[in-house]
Design an enzyme around this catalytic site. Sequence first.
Site, PDB file in Angstrom:
ATOM      1  N   TRP A   1     -98.463 -21.624  33.953  1.00  0.00           N
ATOM      2  CA  TRP A   1     -99.213 -20.971  35.031  1.00  0.00           C
ATOM      3  C   TRP A   1     -99.596 -21.922  36.152  1.00  0.00           C
ATOM      4  CZ3 TRP A   1     -99.198 -16.078  36.206  1.00  0.00           C
ATOM      5  CH2 TRP A   1     -98.746 -15.191  35.220  1.00  0.00           C
TER       6      TRP A   1
ATOM      7  N   ASP B   1    -108.027 -21.214  37.530  1.00  0.00           N
ATOM      8  CA  ASP B   1    -107.423 -19.938  37.121  1.00  0.00           C
ATOM      9  C   ASP B   1    -107.901 -19.698  35.689  1.00  0.00           C
ATOM     10  OD1 ASP B   1    -105.861 -17.928  36.094  1.00  0.00           O
ATOM     11  OD2 ASP B   1    -103.927 -18.856  36.581  1.00  0.00           O
TER      12      ASP B   1
ATOM     13  N   LYS C   1    -106.781  -9.405  30.315  1.00  0.00           N
ATOM     14  CA  LYS C   1    -106.887 -10.069  29.020  1.00  0.00           C
ATOM     15  C   LYS C   1    -108.269  -9.814  28.414  1.00  0.00           C
ATOM     16  CE  LYS C   1    -103.599 -12.993  31.116  1.00  0.00           C
ATOM     17  NZ  LYS C   1    -102.361 -12.543  30.571  1.00  0.00           N
TER      18      LYS C   1
END
Lengths: 368, 368
Positions: free
Chosen positions: B101, B175, B199
């Site tokens: 990511w 993030d 999530k």
Amino acid sequence: MTRPYNFSAGPAAMPESVLRLAAVEMLDWQGSGMSVMEMSHRGKAFMSICETAERDLRELLAVPSQFRILFMQGGGLAENAIVPLNLSRGGAVDFVVTGGWSQKSAKEANKYATARIAASNEADGHTSLPTPASWKLGKDAQYVHLCSNETIHGVEFHELPDLKALGCDAPLVIDFSSHVASRPVDWSRVGLAFGGAQKNLGPAGLTLVVVREDLLGHALAVCPSAFDYKTVADNGSMYNTPPTYAIYMAGLTFQWLKRQTAGGLSGVAAIEQQNKAKAELLYSFIDNSQFYQNKVAKDCRSRMNIPFFLRDEARNEAFLSGAQAAGLLQLKGHKSVGGMRASIYNAMPLEGVQALVSYMREFEMTQA
Amino acid sequence: MTRPYNFSAGPAAMPESVLRLAAVEMLDWQGSGMSVMEMSHRGKAFMSICETAERDLRELLAVPSQFRILFMQGGGLAENAIVPLNLSRGGAVDFVVTGGWSQKSAKEANKYATARIAASNEADGHTSLPTPASWKLGKDAQYVHLCSNETIHGVEFHELPDLKALGCDAPLVIDFSSHVASRPVDWSRVGLAFGGAQKNLGPAGLTLVVVREDLLGHALAVCPSAFDYKTVADNGSMYNTPPTYAIYMAGLTFQWLKRQTAGGLSGVAAIEQQNKAKAELLYSFIDNSQFYQNKVAKDCRSRMNIPFFLRDEARNEAFLSGAQAAGLLQLKGHKSVGGMRASIYNAMPLEGVQALVSYMREFEMTQA
């Protein structure tokens, strides 16, 4: 219990049967043991939901094979930037301004392109449509943008312009947010169509883009990857995690739409007949009244969004509170226009418009 | 009926009680006669839902008053562009690369800024964390970016770096998509945090941004208005129509989280204890096994995403099909890593991890 009738301009009423099915399936989608919300977007179950939704939409709107269907995020306001980021090539773009939405689109496009006003109905308060023959279209336009149904001002194109016949080779971009799937689209006249889902397709948070394949692949370098139409298309709308539940709800709405029938017609052709009947009922009541009025020219009145005014505006509050008590919700007009607005999208049954007209008639009598 | 346990990396399992309440309220939210999906985002009912969600989140995460909470769209991948569009001023940005990511984030930022790699764990296959003292931070960095929990590689920062102590005055951007609300955040070390909801917070299609006020108002000219943090903040996350139903579902999840208790703690502090216990159970089983393995260094193993491998990869398919039959869903690893991955977010009960460990033990025995 009868549910109230909800005239919200969006997010808007959804078909009751769609909501009932969603409630039943909330904890366990078809024996999967999962809510649709809990599914990986790359798993078989959700992939089938998404593919079915896309196929049904393609069938309903008769989208030709050279067009791609993209499920995106950000709504019409984000598309106001995303379209010029993808299609303008930094050049000139011609806008036909017919109300609040096309005005906003032109303003945002100026960040990325030279946004020119090819025509405008601002002088008459956005109550008419400038005839295509009068539009000043440049030979160098990368595309021509119009809003085919102005949600705020209640102005609708009942026929899309034939740009080629006007001597213009640029693709036509339409913002069809607030009347998508309420009537057929003449794709031979369109290069790209976009719309937020929250009026006729499903919940807010899903944006539909239908784009001709030859328009893909020309994004500016500053276009975010997640909003580059080619990247989205190449990844089947799953470059970033799509709004899975909103796609599922839209899919259920497409199935509901496919089941609609009227006078031997089905699907969008059937719902168009119902939409015509609903709009005619409300407009003819207003036109025959000395108490209410609609200011839009008769040839371009929206079937979806009907702004109307009490001639005595001091009675607005009483009208709205009485409507609420009668189970007629969210009728207040947009702040930039005032008065009332009845949004009567696909999911609004004829009975809802009949109930509104009855209430309007009664309200007028009590005020006499 | 017991629901299966869903180990999806996202969209992921949601608390059962949240789904049950959503099903009950689907057609009529608290006597309003409307589904939350059908409400105007500017109406009183939805405004109260949105304000409550924001207030609850601020309380749960102890967000200080100088930070703004924004509800946006597009997920982490869109934020990879939106953050540099808002914060980079076209200058230099330092990235700490610790997995898939942060790598993607750096690549996308290069469109708008000079993205420099201040540190990377690529050499060891993204299984460790480079110590902050080794990071090459430039004096001219507009911000420093890291991914505080790498969903794919299972690497988590258990302490955020103190950039000031490292001689760096730039704000830290994190993030935190895949561990938001699983543990407290030390906001004194953070300038901006972003994360997709799918999530730990709610359905896909909602993005959370928490940003310090002094970082607003510096967007590049090419930043789409809908993604300019200042525009979003000034409009209370309603410049464009927000993903209303996803906000509602996130709000229900926040209320569920507030009700969690453990050892005298409540809310995020309580769920952190549960998350620790779940992760310890699974890691200690794997570490004591000759059949399974996890390759991440012990000091930076994620509590949320636990990639693991069968030492004999020829048995992967049998493992997965047996798990599915045992009601243990979506355990396949990410394609870039292979093997298995158990994502055990807030909504995964301890019983789910116990069931997984039991299955892993039994599977190993049947294969002996």
